[in-house]
Design a protein around this motif. Sequence first.
Motif, mmCIF file in Angstrom:
data_model
loop_
_atom_site.group_PDB
_atom_site.id
_atom_site.type_symbol
_atom_site.label_atom_id
_atom_site.label_comp_id
_atom_site.label_asym_id
_atom_site.label_seq_id
_atom_site.Cartn_x
_atom_site.Cartn_y
_atom_site.Cartn_z
ATOM 1 N N ARG A 52 1.025 -1.340 0.197
ATOM 2 C CA ARG A 52 0.570 -0.064 0.196
ATOM 3 C C ARG A 52 0.660 1.099 -0.022
ATOM 4 O O ARG A 52 2.216 1.140 0.272
ATOM 5 N N VAL A 53 -0.286 2.201 -0.702
ATOM 6 C CA VAL A 53 0.962 3.748 -0.483
ATOM 7 C C VAL A 53 1.046 3.691 1.401
ATOM 8 O O VAL A 53 -0.056 3.791 2.356
ATOM 9 N N GLN A 54 1.989 4.399 1.674
ATOM 10 C CA GLN A 54 2.246 4.629 3.230
ATOM 11 C C GLN A 54 2.645 6.170 3.802
ATOM 12 O O GLN A 54 2.971 6.509 2.758
ATOM 13 N N LEU A 55 1.441 6.661 4.116
ATOM 14 C CA LEU A 55 0.877 7.946 4.192
ATOM 15 C C LEU A 55 0.980 8.511 6.179
ATOM 16 O O LEU A 55 0.601 7.634 6.877
ATOM 17 N N PHE A 56 1.659 8.953 5.924
ATOM 18 C CA PHE A 56 2.918 9.813 7.137
ATOM 19 C C PHE A 56 2.211 11.069 7.170
ATOM 20 O O PHE A 56 1.970 11.937 7.099
ATOM 21 N N GLY A 57 1.166 11.035 9.040
ATOM 22 C CA GLY A 57 0.345 12.390 9.376
ATOM 23 C C GLY A 57 0.954 12.579 10.318
ATOM 24 O O GLY A 57 2.312 12.642 10.369
ATOM 25 N N MET A 58 0.505 13.415 10.290
ATOM 26 C CA MET A 58 1.108 14.806 12.594
ATOM 27 C C MET A 58 1.647 13.226 13.722
ATOM 28 O O MET A 58 2.666 13.079 13.807
ATOM 29 N N GLY A 81 9.518 -2.341 1.970
ATOM 30 C CA GLY A 81 9.163 -3.502 0.994
ATOM 31 C C GLY A 81 9.850 -3.447 0.342
ATOM 32 O O GLY A 81 9.360 -2.211 -0.932
ATOM 33 N N GLU A 82 9.504 -4.487 -0.890
ATOM 34 C CA GLU A 82 9.762 -5.085 -2.364
ATOM 35 C C GLU A 82 8.917 -4.251 -3.299
ATOM 36 O O GLU A 82 8.722 -3.609 -3.809
ATOM 37 N N ASN A 83 7.654 -4.557 -2.544
ATOM 38 C CA ASN A 83 6.463 -3.749 -3.035
ATOM 39 C C ASN A 83 6.346 -2.535 -3.051
ATOM 40 O O ASN A 83 4.890 -2.093 -3.628
ATOM 41 N N THR A 84 6.149 -2.118 -2.488
ATOM 42 C CA THR A 84 6.318 -0.541 -1.233
ATOM 43 C C THR A 84 6.473 0.539 -2.717
ATOM 44 O O THR A 84 7.410 0.661 -3.184
ATOM 45 N N PRO A 85 4.608 0.882 -2.497
ATOM 46 C CA PRO A 85 5.182 1.623 -3.833
ATOM 47 C C PRO A 85 6.028 3.661 -3.516
ATOM 48 O O PRO A 85 6.049 3.531 -4.440
ATOM 49 N N CYS A 86 4.655 4.524 -2.612
ATOM 50 C CA CYS A 86 6.209 5.300 -1.999
ATOM 51 C C CYS A 86 5.389 5.646 -0.256
ATOM 52 O O CYS A 86 4.935 4.970 0.153
ATOM 53 N N PHE A 87 6.696 6.668 -0.199
ATOM 54 C CA PHE A 87 6.182 7.244 0.993
ATOM 55 C C PHE A 87 5.459 8.310 0.316
ATOM 56 O O PHE A 87 5.636 9.493 0.086
ATOM 57 N N VAL A 88 4.381 9.507 1.516
ATOM 58 C CA VAL A 88 3.783 9.925 1.720
ATOM 59 C C VAL A 88 3.382 10.524 2.868
ATOM 60 O O VAL A 88 3.031 10.644 3.503
ATOM 61 N N VAL A 89 3.763 12.386 2.620
ATOM 62 C CA VAL A 89 4.139 12.963 3.819
ATOM 63 C C VAL A 89 3.141 14.009 3.810
ATOM 64 O O VAL A 89 3.289 14.690 3.263
ATOM 65 N N SER A 90 1.702 14.000 4.423
ATOM 66 C CA SER A 90 1.412 15.601 4.567
ATOM 67 C C SER A 90 1.360 16.256 5.163
ATOM 68 O O SER A 90 2.247 17.080 6.090
ATOM 69 N N SER A 121 -5.679 11.310 2.305
ATOM 70 C CA SER A 121 -5.874 10.127 2.334
ATOM 71 C C SER A 121 -7.049 9.903 1.294
ATOM 72 O O SER A 121 -7.076 9.200 0.749
ATOM 73 N N ALA A 122 -8.418 10.091 2.021
ATOM 74 C CA ALA A 122 -9.339 10.583 0.992
ATOM 75 C C ALA A 122 -9.414 10.648 -0.932
ATOM 76 O O ALA A 122 -9.604 10.038 -1.559
ATOM 77 N N LYS A 123 -8.580 12.449 -1.220
ATOM 78 C CA LYS A 123 -7.888 12.222 -2.536
ATOM 79 C C LYS A 123 -7.850 10.952 -2.865
ATOM 80 O O LYS A 123 -8.131 11.047 -3.955
ATOM 81 N N MET A 124 -6.523 10.599 -2.221
ATOM 82 C CA MET A 124 -5.909 9.428 -3.479
ATOM 83 C C MET A 124 -6.322 8.250 -3.013
ATOM 84 O O MET A 124 -6.725 7.761 -3.832
#
Length: 310
Positions: A52-58, A81-90, A121-124
Amino acid sequence: MDSVTVKELVDAVGLTVYSGDKHLEDRKIATDDISRPGLELTGYFDYYPQERVQLFGMTEISYAHKMDPEERLEVMDKLCGENTPCFVVSRYLSIPVEMEKAAEKHGIPILRSKLPTTRLSAKMTDYLGGRLAERKSLHGVLVDIYSLGVLITGDSGVGKSETALDLIKRGHRLIADDRVEVYQQDEQTLVGEAPEILRHMLEIRGVGIIDVMNLFGAGAVRSKTDISLIIHLENWDKDKKFDRLGNGEQKVRIFDVEIPKITIPVKVGRNLAIIIEAAAMNFRAKTMGYDATKAFEDNLNALIQKNSVN
């Protein structure tokens, strides 16, 4: 569609690339689920959804900054991970150095956004849900009538495109002609859009292909809309009984969503555009609580009761 690239997510959601721009096309996203790795930051990786996309918030970022640097680097390395697509920071939050190092080591892009975590998160999720959802191609014309998505169906040559052209001239908007790509957005919502090659195009027999946006302006088209009503055009047959009062409810199931359907007989001299426009307005009135058929039946019953008393 089986997957989308991280580059497509960046462009669609308006994310800023912090690092790893050379991996945007390589990394694929195959699920619309978003992960917020709070438990993983504490060291619990038994059920880590690495795909999954890994989302980092506050919460995640503030906790990460309080960790010991060596522990933080170890955890960030496990998150890659091998299949981790990206890190996203809000919220344009500050990114730990250890996250940068681990992401660079494993070729994972780090993306940022000024949006709050929940909205991001909702937008993605909305974008990925639409792109990755199972799709079905339906024969018909999809138009927006007073912000109501109406799918016009019927046999080839019955007049669907010509009717759509008349509706466009009356101020309504075209979404798709001939082939409508349909997908289920959630349990109650069905979305329709045009294939890219047919976008804004309308085929009129004897005239050919016309570009609706070029002829009528940008206000005459939409890219997609929720499908609320199906109107089926059927050649008039005097031996067939059509619904005259509007109390014969029909439904069409597409995926897991049931869409109301109205069948309209086609005959020379009938103005189908006005009829469909009226049908859409009447359907909207029903959804808002007013049913003209019920009002007629109530008036009829009241008249019968009044005459029987006299």
